[in-house]
Design an enzyme around this catalytic site. Sequence first.
Site, short mmCIF file in Angstrom:
data_model
loop_
_atom_site.label_atom_id
_atom_site.label_comp_id
_atom_site.label_asym_id
_atom_site.label_seq_id
_atom_site.Cartn_x
_atom_site.Cartn_y
_atom_site.Cartn_z
N GLU A 112 0.92 -1.33 0.10
CA GLU A 112 0.10 0.15 -0.10
C GLU A 112 0.75 1.10 0.05
OE1 GLU A 112 -2.83 0.36 -0.67
OE2 GLU A 112 -3.62 -1.91 -0.37
N TYR A 144 -6.34 6.43 4.13
CA TYR A 144 -6.36 5.51 2.95
C TYR A 144 -5.72 4.21 3.41
CZ TYR A 144 -5.27 2.47 -0.56
OH TYR A 144 -5.31 1.18 -1.33
N ASP A 180 -9.68 5.49 -2.17
CA ASP A 180 -8.61 5.89 -3.07
C ASP A 180 -9.14 6.77 -4.42
OD1 ASP A 180 -9.31 4.13 -4.69
OD2 ASP A 180 -7.38 3.26 -5.26
#
Length: 349
Positions: A46, A129, A147
């Site tokens: 991520e 996020y 996102d």
Amino acid sequence: MKNRDALRSALLAWYDRQARALAWRVSPADRRAGVRADPYRVWLSEVMLQQTTVPHATPYFLSFTQRWPTVSDLAAVDDGDLMAAWAGLGYYARARNLLACARAVAGLHDGVFPDTEEGLRALPGVGAYTAAAVAAIAFDRPANVVDGNVERVMSRLFAVETPLPDAKPELKALAGGLVTDDRPGDWAQALMDLGATVCKPKGPLCDRCPVSAWCAAFKGGAPETYPRKTRKADRPRRHGVAYILTRGDAVALVRRPPKGLLGGMLGLPTSAWRASPYDDAEAVAAAPVAASWRDLGAVEHVFTHFSLTLRVFAAEGANAGDFVWTPREGLGALPSVFLKAARAAERLI
DNA sequence: TATCCGTGGTC
DNA sequence: TGACCAAGGAT
């Protein structure tokens, strides 16, 4: 919420059929068989994927996980080695925060990632996020993972007329309305896969979309015009000079200041970057040491908020100056802008 | 809150 | 060539 549940079922079924095989992903079938995602790999992926495409991030992910299989391995890495390994991925604050986060998890949490959104959010480099994504994908928490993909999908599903970035809170609320306790990790990834492969920014493939029946923008006939956006300011141009000082096979590099542009990275020595071009005399005067500098042309590079024209000058054999002398093979540890300058020089020398 | 922070691919 | 875009976060 019968409508919501039908939409969710359609998208999850689509994901079960054709989830992308990504290096860090546990397939929907394996998930059903009880395979758990490794929080370390989810977190690492991520962070690497922040504002970065899958093809660009994938080789870095494979290299990192091979060299450092656990967060504790990563925590033990030397700063310079980590920055060198990150070279070329961009947004170098991510690399500094990555190391800080790994050390926090290894030290404060005994190598175990927090399993809640709040706990994750407190870690360096983990924002709203990433905290939601790791909570959902690694721990199956019903987090609202939003996102750029999800924003685009929501803007189309609900034909949101508010332009970005003002629409962000509205889009997040709409996304939150679709989250349930059922398969939160798969739901987040399904939504992002849909945005990446079907509900694309340009040329969305609505004829292949599993949720077009629920899509207000599709009904309206112009889905590609969403999300609405406010015009961005144009990018200014700056000018600078990079200096390639060699001594045999070694090149003179400098360690850049820890914060700011390309912070903490090795780089070529440069002049200041300014609005007006450098003429020959100015370029020589701004050099880090006195030498017989040769003009090797210029390279162009685009950063997020300005474009750079970088003249390249080279000289051989000076002794003065405080540099990190690095063999040519080591230039792979440089940010792309300097790599570009070095390559231009090799062609022209 | 607006600005700063990379890079490479695509059209 | 240029504008847009990509699984954002820190300050």
